[in-house]
Design an enzyme around this catalytic site. Structure first.
Site, PDB file in Angstrom:
ATOM      1  N   THR A  31       0.844  -1.208   0.000  1.00 53.79           N
ATOM      2  CA  THR A  31       0.000   0.000   0.000  1.00 53.79           C
ATOM      3  C   THR A  31       0.877   1.255   0.000  1.00 53.79           C
ATOM      4  O   THR A  31       0.604   2.214  -0.736  1.00 53.79           O
ATOM      5  CB  THR A  31      -0.945   0.005   1.230  1.00 53.79           C
ATOM      6  OG1 THR A  31      -1.441  -1.322   1.435  1.00 53.79           O
ATOM      7  CG2 THR A  31      -2.112   0.940   1.010  1.00 53.79           C
ATOM      8  N   GLY A  97       5.828  -6.655   6.879  1.00 52.01           N
ATOM      9  CA  GLY A  97       6.981  -6.512   5.986  1.00 52.01           C
ATOM     10  C   GLY A  97       8.308  -6.441   6.744  1.00 52.01           C
ATOM     11  O   GLY A  97       9.367  -6.276   6.139  1.00 52.01           O
ATOM     12  N   GLU A 103       9.459   1.980  11.210  1.00 46.47           N
ATOM     13  CA  GLU A 103       8.126   2.587  11.048  1.00 46.47           C
ATOM     14  C   GLU A 103       7.725   3.305  12.339  1.00 46.47           C
ATOM     15  O   GLU A 103       7.167   4.401  12.314  1.00 46.47           O
ATOM     16  CB  GLU A 103       7.100   1.504  10.705  1.00 46.47           C
ATOM     17  CG  GLU A 103       7.304   0.939   9.301  1.00 46.47           C
ATOM     18  CD  GLU A 103       6.442  -0.263   8.968  1.00 46.47           C
ATOM     19  OE1 GLU A 103       6.313  -0.568   7.782  1.00 46.47           O
ATOM     20  OE2 GLU A 103       5.911  -0.910   9.883  1.00 46.47           O
TER      21      GLU A 103
HETATM   22  C1  5RP Z   1       5.458  -3.388   6.909  1.00 51.57           C
HETATM   23  C2  5RP Z   1       4.111  -3.036   7.372  1.00 51.57           C
HETATM   24  C3  5RP Z   1       3.046  -2.844   6.348  1.00 51.57           C
HETATM   25  O1  5RP Z   1       2.471  -1.599   6.534  1.00 51.57           O
HETATM   26  C4  5RP Z   1       2.005  -3.902   6.500  1.00 51.57           C
HETATM   27  O2  5RP Z   1       2.618  -5.179   6.443  1.00 51.57           O
HETATM   28  C5  5RP Z   1       0.927  -3.791   5.417  1.00 51.57           C
HETATM   29  O3  5RP Z   1       1.448  -4.173   4.189  1.00 51.57           O
HETATM   30  P1  5RP Z   1       0.612  -4.093   2.853  1.00 51.57           P
HETATM   31  O4  5RP Z   1       0.395  -2.644   2.549  1.00 51.57           O
HETATM   32  O5  5RP Z   1       1.504  -4.773   1.835  1.00 51.57           O
HETATM   33  O6  5RP Z   1      -0.687  -4.829   3.053  1.00 51.57           O
HETATM   34  O7  5RP Z   1       3.849  -2.890   8.532  1.00 51.57           O
HETATM   35  O8  5RP Z   1       6.336  -3.647   7.960  1.00 51.57           O
END
Ligand code: 5RP
Length: 218
Positions: A31, A97, A103
């Site tokens: 995203t 991720g 983050e």
């Molecule tokens: C990465 C994250 C992402 O924001 C979370 O995994 C959502 O990922 P996606 O947008 O691919 O659904 O926390 O560490």
């Protein structure tokens, strides 16, 4: 709409939250990647960005968007990132991720946190998505034993090393009734770098992509 179409929809909607001539924090994941692509269309309107992972920094640079070192930045106007789960209070589980620590740092420095996701990410209670915990490698077994005592089932994310050189334990079987309390409790285990609960500093706004359009929860 497919989940990817919903992510794209919400990533474009997040452009409304970009503050001109300021530094923007950028998250990690699919995203957030769609948001980077959208941001590229207005890159001349911002001062620069701070990235929450090496992967995001690369994507920003390949789009010609300046990436700054967070240690040289006093203020980030807004942080835009995805999530793995959110409840109605905008407490989040992040780290699917593996970028949770950076983050959390970018979110801490940011005045406003705008979370973007497809509508499948909204849940009544956090914990169906396994909670990622970043751990110093030497403490992996000890931390895993402590997590079992708390009722969790930690699973080592095999073959994955974070941008900070650590490992991830994904904790299954947690029903997270008190996210703020659990976030603190987990961070107190020696060897834990941080955990993927974003509850002490939740999102300020959640934008959800859906068949009915973008839903806004504050
Ligand atoms: C990465 C994250 C992402 O924001 C979370 O995994 C959502 O990922 P996606 O947008 O691919 O659904 O926390 O560490």
């Amino acid at each position: 709409m497919t989940p990817d179409e919903k992510k794209q929809q919400v990533a474009k909607a997040a452009l409304e939250y970009v503050v001109e001539d300021t530094i923007i924090g950028i998250g990690t994941g699919s995203t957030a990647n769609y948001f980077v692509d959208a941001l590229a269309t207005i890159k001349h309107k911002i001062e620069g960005t701070v990235a929450s992972s090496n992967a995001t920094a690369e994507r920003l640079k390949s789009n010609g968007i300046p990436v700054l070192d967070i240690n040289g930045v006093d203020e980030i106007s807004v942080y835009i990132d995805g999530t793995d789960e959110s409840n109605r209070y905008l407490h989040l589980i992040k780290g699917g991720g593996g970028a949770l620590t950076r983050e959390k740092i970018v979110a801490a420095v940011s005045k406003r946190f705008v979370c973007i996701a497809d509508d499948s990410k909204l849940v009544d209670m956090l914990g169906k998505f396994p909670l990622p915990i970043e751990v110093i490698p030497m403490a992996q077994s000890y931390v895993a034993r402590e997590l079992v005592k708390l009722g969790g089932k930690p699973v080592w994310r095999e073959g994955f090393i974070t941008d900070n050189g650590n490992v991830i334990l994904d904790v299954h079987n947690l029903q997270i009734m008190e996210p703020v309390k659990l976030e603190t409790q987990l961070n107190e285990i020696t060897g834990v770098v941080t955990n993927g609960l974003f509850a002490a500093r939740p999102a300020d706004v959640l934008l959800l992509g859906s068949d009915k359009g973008v839903q806004i929860i504050k």
